[in-house]
Design an enzyme around this catalytic site. Sequence first.
Site, mmCIF file in Angstrom:
data_model
loop_
_atom_site.group_PDB
_atom_site.id
_atom_site.type_symbol
_atom_site.label_atom_id
_atom_site.label_comp_id
_atom_site.label_asym_id
_atom_site.label_seq_id
_atom_site.Cartn_x
_atom_site.Cartn_y
_atom_site.Cartn_z
ATOM 1 N N PHE A 51 3.658 3.856 0.930
ATOM 2 C CA PHE A 51 2.023 4.215 1.423
ATOM 3 C C PHE A 51 1.601 3.672 2.466
ATOM 4 O O PHE A 51 0.907 4.239 3.335
ATOM 5 C CB PHE A 51 1.204 3.771 0.161
ATOM 6 C CG PHE A 51 0.598 2.512 0.292
ATOM 7 C CD1 PHE A 51 -0.307 2.097 1.132
ATOM 8 C CD2 PHE A 51 1.479 1.531 -0.443
ATOM 9 C CE1 PHE A 51 -0.766 0.782 1.156
ATOM 10 C CE2 PHE A 51 1.005 0.238 -0.177
ATOM 11 C CZ PHE A 51 -0.006 -0.421 0.534
ATOM 12 N N LYS A 73 10.015 12.548 0.183
ATOM 13 C CA LYS A 73 9.473 12.082 -0.532
ATOM 14 C C LYS A 73 8.429 11.157 -0.281
ATOM 15 O O LYS A 73 8.707 9.931 -0.355
ATOM 16 C CB LYS A 73 10.169 11.831 -1.913
ATOM 17 C CG LYS A 73 9.768 12.092 -3.135
ATOM 18 C CD LYS A 73 8.416 11.487 -3.644
ATOM 19 C CE LYS A 73 8.374 10.152 -3.745
ATOM 20 N NZ LYS A 73 7.033 9.422 -3.870
ATOM 21 N N GLU A 120 2.785 9.291 -3.138
ATOM 22 C CA GLU A 120 1.858 10.114 -3.629
ATOM 23 C C GLU A 120 0.239 9.709 -3.497
ATOM 24 O O GLU A 120 -0.606 10.170 -3.851
ATOM 25 C CB GLU A 120 2.091 10.204 -5.176
ATOM 26 C CG GLU A 120 2.150 8.979 -6.136
ATOM 27 C CD GLU A 120 3.469 8.140 -5.997
ATOM 28 O OE1 GLU A 120 4.036 8.246 -4.755
ATOM 29 O OE2 GLU A 120 3.674 7.405 -6.850
ATOM 30 N N ARG A 121 0.215 8.383 -2.801
ATOM 31 C CA ARG A 121 -1.226 7.733 -2.561
ATOM 32 C C ARG A 121 -1.793 8.464 -1.373
ATOM 33 O O ARG A 121 -2.951 8.349 -1.333
ATOM 34 C CB ARG A 121 -1.051 6.173 -2.560
ATOM 35 C CG ARG A 121 -0.734 5.688 -4.049
ATOM 36 C CD ARG A 121 -0.882 4.134 -3.784
ATOM 37 N NE ARG A 121 0.390 3.615 -4.022
ATOM 38 C CZ ARG A 121 0.909 2.411 -4.207
ATOM 39 N NH1 ARG A 121 -0.069 1.559 -3.756
ATOM 40 N NH2 ARG A 121 2.051 1.974 -4.274
ATOM 41 N N SER A 164 8.786 -1.106 -2.076
ATOM 42 C CA SER A 164 9.034 -2.700 -2.522
ATOM 43 C C SER A 164 10.441 -2.835 -2.837
ATOM 44 O O SER A 164 11.267 -2.078 -3.222
ATOM 45 C CB SER A 164 8.052 -2.809 -3.942
ATOM 46 O OG SER A 164 8.590 -1.764 -4.681
ATOM 47 N N CYS A 196 4.274 -4.281 6.185
ATOM 48 C CA CYS A 196 5.453 -5.047 5.925
ATOM 49 C C CYS A 196 5.924 -6.047 6.923
ATOM 50 O O CYS A 196 6.692 -7.140 6.645
ATOM 51 C CB CYS A 196 6.693 -4.248 5.687
ATOM 52 S SG CYS A 196 7.228 -3.327 7.350
ATOM 53 N N GLU A 256 4.985 -11.660 -2.412
ATOM 54 C CA GLU A 256 4.715 -10.760 -1.436
ATOM 55 C C GLU A 256 3.173 -10.291 -1.963
ATOM 56 O O GLU A 256 3.019 -9.702 -3.000
ATOM 57 C CB GLU A 256 5.335 -9.461 -1.230
ATOM 58 C CG GLU A 256 4.559 -8.596 0.183
ATOM 59 C CD GLU A 256 5.514 -7.343 0.215
ATOM 60 O OE1 GLU A 256 5.794 -6.657 -0.856
ATOM 61 O OE2 GLU A 256 5.820 -7.092 1.443
HETATM 62 P P1 NAD Z 1 6.665 1.408 -3.619
HETATM 63 O O1 NAD Z 1 7.949 0.724 -4.049
HETATM 64 O O2 NAD Z 1 5.592 1.471 -4.688
HETATM 65 O O3 NAD Z 1 6.931 2.836 -3.338
HETATM 66 C C1 NAD Z 1 7.806 3.349 -2.319
HETATM 67 C C2 NAD Z 1 8.137 4.762 -2.824
HETATM 68 O O4 NAD Z 1 9.048 4.817 -3.960
HETATM 69 C C3 NAD Z 1 7.015 5.720 -2.943
HETATM 70 O O5 NAD Z 1 7.600 6.968 -2.326
HETATM 71 C C4 NAD Z 1 6.922 5.702 -4.451
HETATM 72 O O6 NAD Z 1 6.644 7.063 -4.956
HETATM 73 C C5 NAD Z 1 8.409 5.427 -4.963
HETATM 74 N N1 NAD Z 1 8.441 4.830 -6.284
HETATM 75 C C6 NAD Z 1 7.349 4.102 -6.606
HETATM 76 N N2 NAD Z 1 7.923 3.701 -7.890
HETATM 77 C C7 NAD Z 1 8.985 4.065 -8.275
HETATM 78 C C8 NAD Z 1 9.975 4.111 -9.283
HETATM 79 N N3 NAD Z 1 9.885 3.325 -10.506
HETATM 80 N N4 NAD Z 1 11.320 4.769 -9.343
HETATM 81 C C9 NAD Z 1 11.488 5.603 -8.055
HETATM 82 N N5 NAD Z 1 10.556 5.536 -7.079
HETATM 83 C C10 NAD Z 1 9.430 5.036 -6.973
HETATM 84 O O7 NAD Z 1 6.252 0.784 -2.357
HETATM 85 P P2 NAD Z 1 4.502 1.017 -1.595
HETATM 86 O O8 NAD Z 1 3.646 0.351 -2.480
HETATM 87 O O9 NAD Z 1 4.259 2.447 -1.365
HETATM 88 O O10 NAD Z 1 4.614 0.356 -0.344
HETATM 89 C C11 NAD Z 1 4.536 -1.097 -0.277
HETATM 90 C C12 NAD Z 1 5.814 -1.803 -0.179
HETATM 91 O O11 NAD Z 1 7.011 -1.354 1.028
HETATM 92 C C13 NAD Z 1 5.607 -3.336 0.220
HETATM 93 O O12 NAD Z 1 6.655 -4.126 -0.402
HETATM 94 C C14 NAD Z 1 6.125 -3.382 1.347
HETATM 95 O O13 NAD Z 1 6.429 -4.655 2.077
HETATM 96 C C15 NAD Z 1 7.117 -2.442 1.807
HETATM 97 N N6 NAD Z 1 7.664 -2.029 2.983
HETATM 98 C C16 NAD Z 1 8.779 -2.321 3.750
HETATM 99 C C17 NAD Z 1 8.906 -1.905 4.926
HETATM 100 C C18 NAD Z 1 10.414 -2.411 5.408
HETATM 101 O O14 NAD Z 1 10.489 -1.667 6.711
HETATM 102 N N7 NAD Z 1 10.966 -3.423 4.986
HETATM 103 C C19 NAD Z 1 8.141 -1.007 5.520
HETATM 104 C C20 NAD Z 1 6.842 -0.588 4.943
HETATM 105 C C21 NAD Z 1 6.422 -1.093 3.959
#
Ligand code: NAD
Length: 505
Positions: free
Chosen positions: A149, A173, A176-177, A226, A281, A390
């Site tokens: 998101f 994909k 969804e937020r 994450s 991030c 984090e």
């Molecule tokens: P998230 O892991 O909740 O979601 C990321 C994606 O995974 C979304 O598209 C979501 O729909 C999907 N997802 C969520 N739960 C899932 C599940 N149980 N099974 C399969 N898919 C699932 O992350 P977020 O809250 O959207 O983003 C924040 C996180 O992303 C933070 O931890 C941040 O550090 C990380 N991030 C990392 C980088 C990097 O380059 N390392 C860059 C941006 C964000």
Amino acid sequence: MRTIEHFVDGSSFAGNSGSTQPVLNPSTGQAQAEVVLADKLDVDTVIAAAAAAQPAWAAFNPQKRIRVIMEWIQLIHANMDELARTLSLEHGKTFDDAKGDILRGVDVLEFSLGAPHQLKGEFSTGVGTGIDTFSLRQPLGVVAGITPFNFPAMIPLWKAGPALACGNAFVLKPSERDPSVPVRLAELFIEAGGPAGVFNVVHGGKDAVDALLDSDTIKAIGFVGSTPIAQYIYERCAATGKRAQCFGGAKNHAIVLPDADIEATADTLVGAAYGSAGERCMALSVVVPVGKETADRLRDALVERIPSLKVGHSLDPEADYGPLVTADARDRVRRLIGEGVEAGADLLVDGRDLDMSSQSFEGDDLAEGFFVGPSLFDNVDTSMSIYTEEIFGPVLCMVRAQTLEEATALPSEHVYGNGVAIFTQSGGAARDFFTSVNVGMVGINVPIPVPIAYYTFGGWKASGFGDLNQHGPDAFRFYTKTKTVTTRWPEAGSTGPEFSMPVMN
Ligand code: NAD
């Protein structure tokens, strides 16, 4: 209420799952739209459209493909204000920050214009008698991006640009937020002359992701989010032989040496820790001053600056940062701050009870928005959850160190290894630091060292799974497979069969 649909084969697609989720305005806490969530059948429909479109797109010569991307870049610029406004209203980051999100994505589209050069293979003549060898890079087919998101434009574009330039069809994909901007970007790709079906967007949660992971048609997954989900996706891809690069969470440290300009460093830290409500991030969430005097001066400089920060509606031009993305995100940050207090850290500035009840912006009441004020801890130790986890919120933790070695060991030994920064005037100390620290991206007097598009972006340890990074030359390697051809044009007439292993004499 507006419904945000999937975008498939060049047009909107409602899907058949019957499942939806509200899309909130984090500044007000109110729903502003709903997004459809795909089930497996919906995802299969999207993948089929991509598979049908991909061969013709791959057959476009590379220059023709990048002309579409060139036009796409122009259209993104022409629609910048509308895109940034939508992004800000769904994510909660400020309008200017939302523009930055889009522009850092466009950087990678610009880099992708170099695809004709990057896709050139190698050629060796005379590797044996009358034998030449050459290599070529071919697209994988249909590839998918699963994105977080917190950068709803930048990260989808980091995936889509190189994937499309290489001749793949792309299924995104997004989170969804905040799903509207990814759809708009796909629409603009079509307006730019991109063929229908080449760039598709499917919304959803775990069911949609699992359907992508289970598909034999999807050849590679680029994930950002994450760490637990990154690891899950990486493992599932490994089990089914899919190519994967999965980037996870972070805990980025800033080391401050006694020779640093403390006032300038404090200004920089405030922006890097609290900008975008800490939901980056690469946000700096831990500061490690070296020596007591440095720590005390830095603490005072931070405490002095924090009260002047303005937290407000994401579209308020006066706001330094806006709300967190959801009530859950806000509550989690508040809970972690509470755990820090209980564990004995000194909470010098407490943002938990920021009162927005009397505030409004252009008619929007902010009382129910997901706001947390800037928070600052001193005397944090490495066993506390505010250090190990984090937080992903506007919280800066100060961990005091006595020496540069002790300070360097902190990010090096942390489970995450995304970004790190050092503030100093000493070239020698900076050099020792960047050569030895066990972290993927390093800033020297640069707080958020997100590399420019033609270098690669990727964290180490629990911040990244897979062996190729995002953007830069790695992106063209990730989205293509190499074929190596050995040629021989013999004189007419057979020399008879050969049964031993051919060797080059
Ligand atoms: P998230 O892991 O909740 O979601 C990321 C994606 O995974 C979304 O598209 C979501 O729909 C999907 N997802 C969520 N739960 C899932 C599940 N149980 N099974 C399969 N898919 C699932 O992350 P977020 O809250 O959207 O983003 C924040 C996180 O992303 C933070 O931890 C941040 O550090 C990380 N991030 C990392 C980088 C990097 O380059 N390392 C860059 C941006 C964000």
